[in-house]
Motif scaffolding. Structure first.
Motif, PDB file in Angstrom:
ATOM      1  N   GLY A  62       0.791  -1.226   0.000  1.00  0.00           N
ATOM      2  CA  GLY A  62       0.000   0.000   0.000  1.00  0.00           C
ATOM      3  C   GLY A  62       0.822   1.274   0.000  1.00  0.00           C
ATOM      4  O   GLY A  62       0.288   2.364   0.158  1.00  0.00           O
ATOM      5  N   VAL A  63       2.127   1.138  -0.194  1.00  0.00           N
ATOM      6  CA  VAL A  63       3.002   2.315  -0.235  1.00  0.00           C
ATOM      7  C   VAL A  63       2.716   3.141  -1.481  1.00  0.00           C
ATOM      8  O   VAL A  63       2.679   4.366  -1.437  1.00  0.00           O
ATOM      9  CB  VAL A  63       4.490   1.898  -0.177  1.00  0.00           C
ATOM     10  CG1 VAL A  63       5.411   3.086  -0.377  1.00  0.00           C
ATOM     11  CG2 VAL A  63       4.790   1.189   1.137  1.00  0.00           C
ATOM     12  N   PHE A  64       2.518   2.458  -2.612  1.00  0.00           N
ATOM     13  CA  PHE A  64       2.169   3.118  -3.865  1.00  0.00           C
ATOM     14  C   PHE A  64       0.691   2.890  -4.146  1.00  0.00           C
ATOM     15  O   PHE A  64       0.207   1.762  -4.061  1.00  0.00           O
ATOM     16  CB  PHE A  64       2.965   2.553  -5.049  1.00  0.00           C
ATOM     17  CG  PHE A  64       4.406   2.960  -5.089  1.00  0.00           C
ATOM     18  CD1 PHE A  64       4.784   4.295  -5.034  1.00  0.00           C
ATOM     19  CD2 PHE A  64       5.400   2.006  -5.216  1.00  0.00           C
ATOM     20  CE1 PHE A  64       6.110   4.668  -5.094  1.00  0.00           C
ATOM     21  CE2 PHE A  64       6.735   2.360  -5.280  1.00  0.00           C
ATOM     22  CZ  PHE A  64       7.088   3.696  -5.214  1.00  0.00           C
ATOM     23  N   ASP A  65      -0.002   3.954  -4.494  1.00  0.00           N
ATOM     24  CA  ASP A  65      -1.404   3.875  -4.899  1.00  0.00           C
ATOM     25  C   ASP A  65      -1.431   3.706  -6.415  1.00  0.00           C
ATOM     26  O   ASP A  65      -1.063   4.618  -7.156  1.00  0.00           O
ATOM     27  CB  ASP A  65      -2.144   5.147  -4.485  1.00  0.00           C
ATOM     28  CG  ASP A  65      -3.577   5.194  -4.953  1.00  0.00           C
ATOM     29  OD1 ASP A  65      -4.080   4.189  -5.510  1.00  0.00           O
ATOM     30  OD2 ASP A  65      -4.218   6.247  -4.766  1.00  0.00           O
ATOM     31  N   ILE A  66      -1.871   2.543  -6.877  1.00  0.00           N
ATOM     32  CA  ILE A  66      -1.854   2.274  -8.321  1.00  0.00           C
ATOM     33  C   ILE A  66      -2.865   3.115  -9.082  1.00  0.00           C
ATOM     34  O   ILE A  66      -2.810   3.186 -10.307  1.00  0.00           O
ATOM     35  CB  ILE A  66      -2.061   0.781  -8.636  1.00  0.00           C
ATOM     36  CG1 ILE A  66      -3.405   0.288  -8.114  1.00  0.00           C
ATOM     37  CG2 ILE A  66      -0.921  -0.051  -8.096  1.00  0.00           C
ATOM     38  CD1 ILE A  66      -3.759  -1.116  -8.566  1.00  0.00           C
ATOM     39  N   ASN A  67      -3.774   3.758  -8.377  1.00  0.00           N
ATOM     40  CA  ASN A  67      -4.755   4.613  -9.044  1.00  0.00           C
ATOM     41  C   ASN A  67      -4.253   6.042  -9.206  1.00  0.00           C
ATOM     42  O   ASN A  67      -4.927   6.870  -9.804  1.00  0.00           O
ATOM     43  CB  ASN A  67      -6.074   4.599  -8.263  1.00  0.00           C
ATOM     44  CG  ASN A  67      -6.674   3.205  -8.239  1.00  0.00           C
ATOM     45  OD1 ASN A  67      -6.782   2.553  -9.273  1.00  0.00           O
ATOM     46  ND2 ASN A  67      -7.027   2.744  -7.060  1.00  0.00           N
ATOM     47  N   ASN A  68      -3.072   6.331  -8.663  1.00  0.00           N
ATOM     48  CA  ASN A  68      -2.496   7.662  -8.749  1.00  0.00           C
ATOM     49  C   ASN A  68      -1.246   7.589  -9.627  1.00  0.00           C
ATOM     50  O   ASN A  68      -0.197   7.145  -9.179  1.00  0.00           O
ATOM     51  CB  ASN A  68      -2.141   8.169  -7.347  1.00  0.00           C
ATOM     52  CG  ASN A  68      -1.573   9.569  -7.370  1.00  0.00           C
ATOM     53  OD1 ASN A  68      -1.337  10.156  -8.420  1.00  0.00           O
ATOM     54  ND2 ASN A  68      -1.335  10.110  -6.183  1.00  0.00           N
ATOM     55  N   LYS A 106       1.394   3.022 -13.940  1.00  0.00           N
ATOM     56  CA  LYS A 106       0.215   3.114 -14.782  1.00  0.00           C
ATOM     57  C   LYS A 106      -0.233   1.698 -15.112  1.00  0.00           C
ATOM     58  O   LYS A 106       0.547   0.908 -15.633  1.00  0.00           O
ATOM     59  CB  LYS A 106       0.523   3.886 -16.059  1.00  0.00           C
ATOM     60  CG  LYS A 106      -0.667   4.072 -16.964  1.00  0.00           C
ATOM     61  CD  LYS A 106      -0.310   4.912 -18.179  1.00  0.00           C
ATOM     62  CE  LYS A 106      -1.524   5.087 -19.059  1.00  0.00           C
ATOM     63  NZ  LYS A 106      -1.211   5.890 -20.233  1.00  0.00           N
ATOM     64  N   ILE A 107      -1.449   1.390 -14.785  1.00  0.00           N
ATOM     65  CA  ILE A 107      -1.992   0.074 -15.062  1.00  0.00           C
ATOM     66  C   ILE A 107      -2.418   0.028 -16.518  1.00  0.00           C
ATOM     67  O   ILE A 107      -3.163   0.878 -16.989  1.00  0.00           O
ATOM     68  CB  ILE A 107      -3.204  -0.236 -14.140  1.00  0.00           C
ATOM     69  CG1 ILE A 107      -2.808  -0.099 -12.668  1.00  0.00           C
ATOM     70  CG2 ILE A 107      -3.760  -1.614 -14.442  1.00  0.00           C
ATOM     71  CD1 ILE A 107      -1.715  -1.029 -12.226  1.00  0.00           C
ATOM     72  N   GLY A 108      -1.942  -0.976 -17.225  1.00  0.00           N
ATOM     73  CA  GLY A 108      -2.272  -1.145 -18.638  1.00  0.00           C
ATOM     74  C   GLY A 108      -3.645  -1.752 -18.804  1.00  0.00           C
ATOM     75  O   GLY A 108      -4.367  -2.008 -17.833  1.00  0.00           O
ATOM     76  N   PRO A 109      -4.030  -2.012 -20.045  1.00  0.00           N
ATOM     77  CA  PRO A 109      -5.338  -2.613 -20.316  1.00  0.00           C
ATOM     78  C   PRO A 109      -5.452  -3.960 -19.617  1.00  0.00           C
ATOM     79  O   PRO A 109      -4.503  -4.721 -19.558  1.00  0.00           O
ATOM     80  CB  PRO A 109      -5.383  -2.778 -21.833  1.00  0.00           C
ATOM     81  CG  PRO A 109      -4.073  -2.324 -22.350  1.00  0.00           C
ATOM     82  CD  PRO A 109      -3.239  -1.822 -21.231  1.00  0.00           C
TER      83      PRO A 109
END
Length: 161
Positions: free
Chosen positions: A125-131, A137-140
């Motif tokens: 939870g250190v990095f927020d993947i939605n930010n 950056k989450i790919g397709p």
């Protein structure tokens, strides 16, 4: 001759400064960085503190930084001992690895290990993947091919869309 040398020296110093300012912009929004020095050139090791300060000043405080000692294939020309690199990494909380870009020794592993560390920070939870400001950056999100993948739609256990 002295004038030529001083002009040349000024040119290289100016070039290095502009390179550093360009590099600083890459730190913003980065989840990881590879800090590389040449084991056959002590001056590259001596500049690590400056580069590390730049990286930390211009990046997310949680950025994963791996210290890479490159040119491990040139052991006979080594100026920086492996133990020195390990000590620097330990002192500054970095991951350490020796590589050879020429022979490809540990090059892929350096990137994989950096990615693993970033992934662990995501899991913690250190990095927020939605930010995306965190450099992630989450790919397709395409379905994986397999028994229930799109190519089996309509078959027993298959799904569609």
């Amino acid at each position: 001759m002295d004038d030529d040398r001083s002009s040349l020296l000024t040119f290289f110093q100016a070039g290095q400064e502009s390179f550093r300012s360009i590099t600083r912009s890459y730190y913003r929004g980065a989840a990881g960085a590879l800090l590389v020095y040449d084991i056959t050139r002590r001056d590259t090791f001596n500049h690590l503190t400056t580069w590390l300060e730049d990286a930390r000043q211009h990046s997310n405080s949680n950025m994963v930084i791996m210290l890479i000692a490159n040119k491990s294939d040139l052991e006979s020309r080594r100026e920086v001992k492996k133990e020195e690199g390990e000590a620097f990494a330990r002192e500054h909380g970095l991951i350490f690895m020796e590589t050879s870009a020429k022979t490809a020794s540990n090059v892929e592993e350096a990137f994989i290990n950096t990615a693993k560390e970033i992934y662990e920070k995501i899991q913690e939870g250190v990095f927020d993947i939605n930010n995306e400001a965190n450099g992630i950056k989450i790919g397709p999100q395409n379905p994986m091919p397999g028994p229930t993948g799109p190519h089996n739609a309509g078959q027993a256990g298959g799904s569609c869309c």
